[in-house]
Motif scaffolding. Structure first.
Motif, short mmCIF file in Angstrom:
data_model
loop_
_atom_site.label_atom_id
_atom_site.label_comp_id
_atom_site.label_asym_id
_atom_site.label_seq_id
_atom_site.Cartn_x
_atom_site.Cartn_y
_atom_site.Cartn_z
N GLY A 63 0.09 -4.95 -3.10
CA GLY A 63 -1.21 -5.47 -3.47
C GLY A 63 -2.33 -5.13 -2.52
N ALA A 64 -2.14 -4.10 -1.68
CA ALA A 64 -3.22 -3.68 -0.79
C ALA A 64 -4.38 -3.14 -1.61
N THR A 65 -5.58 -3.34 -1.07
CA THR A 65 -6.78 -2.78 -1.71
C THR A 65 -7.36 -1.63 -0.89
N ALA A 66 -6.75 -1.32 0.27
CA ALA A 66 -7.13 -0.17 1.08
C ALA A 66 -5.96 0.17 1.99
N ASP B 107 -3.32 11.33 -1.70
CA ASP B 107 -2.35 10.44 -2.32
C ASP B 107 -2.91 9.02 -2.46
N ALA B 108 -3.60 8.56 -1.42
CA ALA B 108 -4.18 7.21 -1.47
C ALA B 108 -5.26 7.13 -2.54
N HIS B 109 -6.10 8.14 -2.62
CA HIS B 109 -7.16 8.12 -3.62
C HIS B 109 -6.61 8.20 -5.04
N THR B 110 -5.47 8.87 -5.19
CA THR B 110 -4.84 8.92 -6.51
C THR B 110 -4.47 7.52 -6.99
N LEU B 111 -4.12 6.63 -6.04
CA LEU B 111 -3.77 5.26 -6.38
C LEU B 111 -4.95 4.30 -6.17
N VAL C 38 1.70 -10.51 5.30
CA VAL C 38 0.37 -11.11 5.26
C VAL C 38 -0.35 -10.69 3.98
N LEU C 39 -0.23 -9.41 3.63
CA LEU C 39 -0.89 -8.90 2.43
C LEU C 39 -0.28 -9.50 1.17
N VAL C 40 1.03 -9.62 1.16
CA VAL C 40 1.72 -10.23 0.02
C VAL C 40 1.24 -11.67 -0.15
N GLU C 41 1.19 -12.40 0.95
CA GLU C 41 0.74 -13.80 0.92
C GLU C 41 -0.70 -13.90 0.46
N ALA C 42 -1.56 -13.04 0.96
CA ALA C 42 -2.97 -13.07 0.57
C ALA C 42 -3.14 -12.69 -0.90
N HIS C 43 -2.39 -11.71 -1.36
CA HIS C 43 -2.46 -11.30 -2.76
C HIS C 43 -2.05 -12.44 -3.68
N ARG C 44 -1.05 -13.19 -3.26
CA ARG C 44 -0.52 -14.28 -4.09
C ARG C 44 -1.41 -15.51 -4.07
N ASN C 45 -1.89 -15.89 -2.90
CA ASN C 45 -2.56 -17.19 -2.76
C ASN C 45 -4.04 -17.12 -2.40
N HIS C 46 -4.54 -15.94 -2.01
CA HIS C 46 -5.95 -15.81 -1.65
C HIS C 46 -6.50 -14.50 -2.22
N PRO C 47 -6.42 -14.33 -3.53
CA PRO C 47 -6.72 -13.03 -4.15
C PRO C 47 -8.18 -12.60 -4.03
N ALA C 48 -9.08 -13.51 -3.71
CA ALA C 48 -10.49 -13.12 -3.57
C ALA C 48 -10.73 -12.28 -2.32
N LEU C 49 -9.80 -12.32 -1.37
CA LEU C 49 -9.92 -11.52 -0.16
C LEU C 49 -9.31 -10.14 -0.36
N ASP D 14 7.32 6.49 1.40
CA ASP D 14 6.06 6.71 0.70
C ASP D 14 5.15 5.53 0.98
N PRO D 15 4.48 5.53 2.13
CA PRO D 15 3.69 4.36 2.52
C PRO D 15 2.51 4.09 1.59
N VAL D 16 2.00 5.11 0.94
CA VAL D 16 0.88 4.89 0.02
C VAL D 16 1.34 4.08 -1.18
N ALA D 17 2.43 4.49 -1.80
CA ALA D 17 2.97 3.75 -2.94
C ALA D 17 3.39 2.35 -2.53
N ALA D 18 3.96 2.23 -1.32
CA ALA D 18 4.39 0.91 -0.85
C ALA D 18 3.19 -0.01 -0.66
N ALA D 19 2.11 0.52 -0.11
CA ALA D 19 0.90 -0.29 0.08
C ALA D 19 0.36 -0.79 -1.25
N ALA D 20 0.34 0.09 -2.23
CA ALA D 20 -0.12 -0.32 -3.56
C ALA D 20 0.80 -1.38 -4.14
N ALA D 21 2.09 -1.26 -3.88
CA ALA D 21 3.06 -2.20 -4.45
C ALA D 21 2.91 -3.61 -3.89
#
Length: 291
Positions: A224-227, A242-246, A179-190, A215-222
């Motif tokens: 396109g998560a914003t939180a 770790d999350a704040h570092t990213l 869902v996050l990958v899809e939103a990052h690609r096609n609905h980036p304003a969210l 490494d769930p933090v790095a994976a989340a960043a990868a």
């Protein structure tokens, strides 16, 4: 919007599940009256394409009750226990969402509101649009959904939020990170919040859009998560750091004990999700009060 190092945000879980029926308009109104910054809610997609509120992909007997069929001799009735995706909006609207059906802790603290229907996301947006409250919209999918189904569901949610003028005040949440990958690609304003819990971080997991859980933090960043939004049982000072570092704010769920709220605030988390917004520390804690 969450910013790392600011005031700790208060998120009402399913509105204010400990106080009013979950995922209902009266529950959202009560949470807003209590001063939440964000209302967390769950959505599914009906058979005729309506985005409707509800925590489970199958209508749950824990908090829902049948009343009458949507039309005489409807072969699908009773509806409780059936998948949301197999029911139309008309059928879903007959279900009473206002009384806790299970004798549990929530039933003992929640004010029943019989006759409360299942709302649509559009109705929730109309209720909250005049306020300053944000929306955290969790899309209820799982790894068995196809990528096409993920795309259609995400687009339907994004469309409702856009039509209501709520895009800038909303974020999408998902355990199924496709869902996050899809939103990052096609609905980036969210904005996009990566949910994690113990069962989604096991070896061989199918929840993290194909990424390993080590490494769930790095994976989340990868993806396109914003939180990042971990369950409170796995939230540690190290995870927060770790999350704040990213540059990922940390939104912890679901925290109902005041002592746990205080401990997590000291860890430096950015937001707390709770069933009981009335238990949140006052005045609002900030980084200045964190240990």
């Amino acid at each position: 919007m969450i910013t790392i190092g600011g005031t700790v945000e208060l998120h009402g879980h399913r509105g204010a599940r400990g106080l009013r029926p979950e995922n209902t308009l009266p529950g959202f109104a009560h949470a807003a009256d209590l001063g939440v910054d964000v209302i967390e809610l769950d959505v599914g997609l009906s058979a005729d394409g309506a985005v409707v509120l509800g925590h489970d992909q199958v209508l749950s007997p824990a908090n829902l009750a049948d009343t009458a069929p949507a039309w005489p001799d409807d072969p699908a009735f009773p509806y409780v226990g059936k998948p949301v995706r197999e029911l139309t909006l008309a059928q879903l609207k007959t279900v009473d969402a206002g009384v806790r059906q299970r004798d549990d802790a929530f039933a003992r603290t929640q004010r029943p509101l019989p006759g409360t229907p299942i709302p649509t996301l559009a109705e929730a947006c109309a209720l909250l649009a005049p306020t300053s409250v944000g929306l955290a919209v969790e899309l209820k999918t799982d790894p068995d959904w196809t990528d096409e189904e993920i795309g259609l569901f995400t687009a339907a949610v994004a469309d409702v939020l856009a039509k209501a003028g709520m895009t800038g005040r909303s974020r999408l949440l998902a355990f199924d990170w496709r869902v996050l990958v899809e939103a990052h690609r096609n609905h980036p304003a969210l904005r996009r919040t990566a949910l994690i819990e113990r069962k989604t971080l096991v070896p061989g997991t199918r929840w993290l859009a194909g990424l390993p859980p080590d490494d769930p933090v790095a994976a989340a960043a990868a993806v396109g998560a914003t939180a990042l939004s971990p369950e409170h049982a796995i939230t540690t000072p190290g995870l927060v750091e770790d999350a704040h570092t990213l540059a990922l704010p940390v939104v912890v769920w679901t925290v109902n004990a005041p002592e746990d709220m205080t401990r997590l605030i000291k860890y430096g988390v950015d937001a707390l999700v709770t069933d009981y917004p009335d238990r949140f520390p006052a005045p609002r804690p900030t980084t200045a009060t964190r240990a």
